[in-house]
Design an enzyme around this catalytic site. Structure first.
Site, mmCIF file in Angstrom:
data_model
loop_
_atom_site.group_PDB
_atom_site.id
_atom_site.type_symbol
_atom_site.label_atom_id
_atom_site.label_comp_id
_atom_site.label_asym_id
_atom_site.label_seq_id
_atom_site.Cartn_x
_atom_site.Cartn_y
_atom_site.Cartn_z
ATOM 1 N N ASP A 8 0.873 -1.157 0.000
ATOM 2 C CA ASP A 8 0.000 0.000 0.000
ATOM 3 C C ASP A 8 0.924 1.225 0.000
ATOM 4 O O ASP A 8 2.078 1.121 0.387
ATOM 5 C CB ASP A 8 -0.848 -0.083 1.273
ATOM 6 C CG ASP A 8 -1.500 1.224 1.626
ATOM 7 O OD1 ASP A 8 -2.261 1.727 0.787
ATOM 8 O OD2 ASP A 8 -1.247 1.736 2.722
ATOM 9 N N THR B 218 0.127 5.011 0.964
ATOM 10 C CA THR B 218 0.079 5.976 2.060
ATOM 11 C C THR B 218 0.141 5.283 3.409
ATOM 12 O O THR B 218 -0.674 4.418 3.712
ATOM 13 C CB THR B 218 -1.214 6.805 1.969
ATOM 14 O OG1 THR B 218 -1.481 7.045 0.592
ATOM 15 C CG2 THR B 218 -1.076 8.103 2.704
ATOM 16 N N ASP C 136 -1.708 -0.564 6.002
ATOM 17 C CA ASP C 136 -1.871 0.064 7.305
ATOM 18 C C ASP C 136 -3.298 0.531 7.572
ATOM 19 O O ASP C 136 -3.676 0.737 8.709
ATOM 20 C CB ASP C 136 -0.969 1.291 7.400
ATOM 21 C CG ASP C 136 -1.446 2.392 6.471
ATOM 22 O OD1 ASP C 136 -1.657 2.094 5.287
ATOM 23 O OD2 ASP C 136 -1.645 3.531 6.928
HETATM 24 P P1 ADP Z 1 -3.478 4.270 0.185
HETATM 25 O O1 ADP Z 1 -4.233 3.153 -0.412
HETATM 26 O O2 ADP Z 1 -2.348 4.722 -0.680
HETATM 27 O O3 ADP Z 1 -3.045 4.006 1.592
HETATM 28 P P2 ADP Z 1 -5.879 5.443 0.990
HETATM 29 O O4 ADP Z 1 -6.667 4.379 0.355
HETATM 30 O O5 ADP Z 1 -5.715 5.435 2.446
HETATM 31 O O6 ADP Z 1 -4.462 5.510 0.280
HETATM 32 O O7 ADP Z 1 -6.532 6.789 0.546
HETATM 33 C C1 ADP Z 1 -7.000 6.895 -0.748
HETATM 34 C C2 ADP Z 1 -7.367 8.263 -1.053
HETATM 35 O O8 ADP Z 1 -8.628 8.551 -0.500
HETATM 36 C C3 ADP Z 1 -6.439 9.272 -0.500
HETATM 37 O O9 ADP Z 1 -5.368 9.487 -1.340
HETATM 38 C C4 ADP Z 1 -7.344 10.483 -0.363
HETATM 39 O O10 ADP Z 1 -7.365 11.186 -1.569
HETATM 40 C C5 ADP Z 1 -8.706 9.899 -0.118
HETATM 41 N N1 ADP Z 1 -9.097 9.955 1.287
HETATM 42 C C6 ADP Z 1 -9.424 8.924 2.073
HETATM 43 N N2 ADP Z 1 -9.765 9.321 3.293
HETATM 44 C C7 ADP Z 1 -9.632 10.667 3.298
HETATM 45 C C8 ADP Z 1 -9.820 11.677 4.279
HETATM 46 N N3 ADP Z 1 -10.218 11.397 5.517
HETATM 47 N N4 ADP Z 1 -9.561 12.928 3.940
HETATM 48 C C9 ADP Z 1 -9.151 13.216 2.700
HETATM 49 N N5 ADP Z 1 -8.958 12.317 1.749
HETATM 50 C C10 ADP Z 1 -9.206 11.065 2.011
HETATM 51 MG MG MG Z 2 -2.635 3.270 3.530
#
Ligand code: ADP
Ligand code: MG
Length: 633
Positions: A323, A325, A524
């Site tokens: 993943d 972020t 995470d």
């Molecule tokens: P990753 O899969 O890389 O860990 P996430 O799935 O956690 O990323 O997040 C995906 C996207 O959803 C983020 O890049 C963001 O644009 C959006 N997002 C999710 N939750 C939030 C939030 N609470 N505030 C702002 N953006 C959010």
């Molecule tokens: Mg993540």
């Protein structure tokens, strides 16, 4: 809390608390001295009794009595019985020295094994106590993160989506879907609102609630992780289960062969010798010792492996899915830039955005709140708040709908963005930035660019993993594909997919599994939990990770360090190799010794030495796992 050990050595139930050890030491010391006195012909007899016989009785009594107890109490006829028969038979045919020797080496071997096991157990126990379990205490209207153990009855606590509820309590406000499967086994989330009670250790899957603590400490389900960790070593690898079933055949089989050899050769000593070498102690020790040592060694390095069978699978992983972020990035995002549209002011936009993020568990929420704090904006909190996992948040205040999230969220609400905005986003994403849209009503009010630095060790870890350890490395992100590709390019990750929903991540895991790969997923977030559960091995970033991700994973990386990924794989591979080595050594020694005994080339004493050498070799080989070198510098 003391836990009864369940691993058996040659069939006698262990008793290795400290008193047990002291008894073992005493028995070993006394019989060793007696055996020595006999061997060097200093004292062939004491009070008219053969010295070796006395040693055999002193040392053999605990073994025989425990074997008898096992039969009487549990109907358990494992190999403790075999050893007992061998000892008694040796005494019966006058081979006192052999009987003493067998009993002595058995006891020493057992002690050695327990010392190895205890070392790994204490490491686990300490770690379980350190497992990060936090609580969000509300004091004078201010949220404060404290350790869960510090929560007192009557405290007010905030629970955000993905949080494990730290203690038992009653909901005072808010609304959440709570997954109580850890406590009740019920997998469907329950809706909890004001007046409902919640259990410590359960997870608020969506929604956010305030609770008042009603039970704390050991009275709650809070001890759950700790118990789980302690149980980890009891769960057996498939190999161990197979051996267990097999063990029941050893007693009748060895008795039959011993009798047969006696009938054919007419030599009762050979028969007894067969009994001694037949006992598959080394075999029984081959898996549990390696599993305990590997789990213990890993635990001390911040790698929490939840069971023996996981080692076996983790050792065969050939595909790593990461993943972005919070996993590849440090999870400490910072607002890099904000652009406002349609007459919105920066402060005004941040005040609302921060008000919306206040209840969110997402890493990005922290960046928005920090940015609002930096300009001194007063948070404006929405009346309705609805998280959309992996996309953002939808909220409502005074009849206006607000959205905060990624492009997928905008698309699902049919919000269009302009050419200029599109270009601005593309430019920032190419640099690896995460773009968050803030929508008021039907219009984009602001675009926030948030940067989260890539973990400093990421590039080195990935170089180590690929292609040396695994054949595929894949990056999956809920963020925009462009942002994912920028990070992927920096880290030499060959395959990147973006704009994914939690279910899309699961689909990619499945795709690789169907192609015959063993997949490890590392994540995470709340949005990673389904993929973590689906993967052959789920690894959760334990420190920054949400509780729900840690719960879904097979391995928790408590040290919050990507270097733990190759380490976890390396430990598992070594454990798997060690188990196989142990089994081969044990079998070769046993089979060869049985052959030699049948041919009369091995006497009872030599048989006991050879046999126990095998068991001790296996324990020592497993103990090597306790000293696992660091995988990546
Ligand atoms: P990753 O899969 O890389 O860990 P996430 O799935 O956690 O990323 O997040 C995906 C996207 O959803 C983020 O890049 C963001 O644009 C959006 N997002 C999710 N939750 C939030 C939030 N609470 N505030 C702002 N953006 C959010
Ligand atoms: Mg993540």
């Amino acid at each position: 809390m003391e836990r009864a050990e369940s691993i058996e050595y040659c069939g006698h139930e262990s008793h290795h608390h400290h008193e047990g050890h002291i008894r073992d030491y005493a028995v070993i010391a006394v019989s060793a001295v007696l055996v020595g006195l006999y061997w060097f012909e200093i004292l062939p007899s004491i009070f008219g009794m053969d010295t070796a016989l006395l040693a055999a009785i002193i040392c053999g009594y605990p073994i025989v009595s425990e074997a008898v107890k096992a039969i009487l109490q549990r109907g358990d006829t494992k190999v403790g019985l075999l050893v007992s028969i061998a000892i008694i038979a040796s005494i019966a045919i006058g081979e006192y020295f052999a009987a003493a020797e067998v009993a002595l080496i058995m006891t020493i071997g057992e002690l050695l094994e327990h010392m190895t096991l205890e070392k790994s157990n204490s490491a686990l126990r300490k770690l379980a106590e350190l497992a990060p379990l936090k609580a969000r205490l509300i004091r004078d209207g201010v949220e404060e993160e404290i350790a869960a153990e510090l929560v007192a009855v009557g405290d007010r606590l905030l629970v955000k989506p993905g949080d494990k509820i730290p203690v038992d309590g009653v909901v005072t406000s808010g609304f959440a879907a709570v997954d109580q499967s850890t406590i009740t086994g019920e997998s469907l989330p329950l809706e909890r609102r004001e007046g409902d009670s919640v259990f410590g250790g359960t997870i608020a899957v969506t929604g956010s609630i305030e609770i008042i603590a009603t039970k704390v400490g050991q009275d709650t389900a809070l001890g759950h992780i700790i118990k789980m960790v302690k149980e980890a070593q009891d769960s057996k690898a498939p190999i161990a289960r197979m051996i267990d079933r097999w063990a029941n055949w050893f007693v009748p089989l060895s008795l039959a062969i011993a009798t047969l050899v006696y009938l054919v050769t007419g030599d009762i000593v050979r028969g007894v010798t067969i009994l001694i070498v037949f006992c598959p102690c080394a075999m029984l020790l081959s898996t549990p010792t390696a599993v305990a040592a590997a789990i213990g060694a890993a635990a001390r390095r911040g790698i929490l492996i939840k069971g023996g069978e996981i080692l076996e699978t983790a050792g065969r992983v050939d595909t790593i899915i990461l993943d972005k972020t919070g996993t590849l990035t440090v999870g400490k995002p910072r607002l890099k830039d904000i652009r406002c549209y349609g007459g919105w002011q920066r402060e005004q936009a941040l005040a609302l955005a921060a008000g919306i993020e206040k209840r969110s568990e997402h890493h990005l929420a922290k960046a928005v709140m920090q940015a609002a704090d930096a300009v001194g904006a007063q948070y404006v909190e929405p009346e309705i708040w609805k998280p959309v996992v992996g996309q953002g948040v939808a909220a409502e205040l005074q009849g206006t709908r607000y959205l905060l999230g990624n492009k997928t969220l905008l698309e699902s609400y049919h919000i269009a963005i302009s050419e200029e905005q599109e270009q601005y986003c593309a430019g920032e994403q190419a640099l690896g930035g995460t773009v968050v849209f803030f929508v008021a009503g039907e219009e984009v009010a602001a675009i926030l660019v948030i940067e989260d630095p890539v973990r400093e060790e990421a590039a080195r870890v990935l170089n180590k993993l690929y292609p040396a350890q695994v054949s595929n490395v894949v990056l999956l992100t809920g963020d925009a594909a462009a942002a994912g590709k920028a990070i992927g390019a920096r880290l030499n990750i060959p395959v990147v997919h973006g704009d994914l929903l939690p279910t899309d991540k699961v689909e990619y895991v499945k795709k690789y599994q169907q192609a015959g790969h063993k997949v490890a997923m590392i994540g995470d977030g709340v949005n990673d939990a389904p993929a973590l559960a689906k993967a052959d091995i789920g690894m959760a970033m334990g420190y920054t990770g949400t509780d729900i991700a840690i719960e879904a994973a097979d391995i928790a990386l408590l040290a919050d360090d990507l270097r733990k990924i190759p380490e976890a794989i390396a430990v598992s591979r070594r454990a798997y190799r060690t188990i196989n080595q142990n089994i081969i050594v044990a079998n070769v020694i046993n089979v060869a010794a049985i052959g030699f005994a049948a041919w009369g080339l091995l006497g009872p004493v030599a048989a006991a030495i050879v046999h126990n050498a095998g068991a001790i070799l296996v324990v020592l080989n497993s103990a090597r796992l306790l000293r696992v070198a660091t995988a990546v510098k």
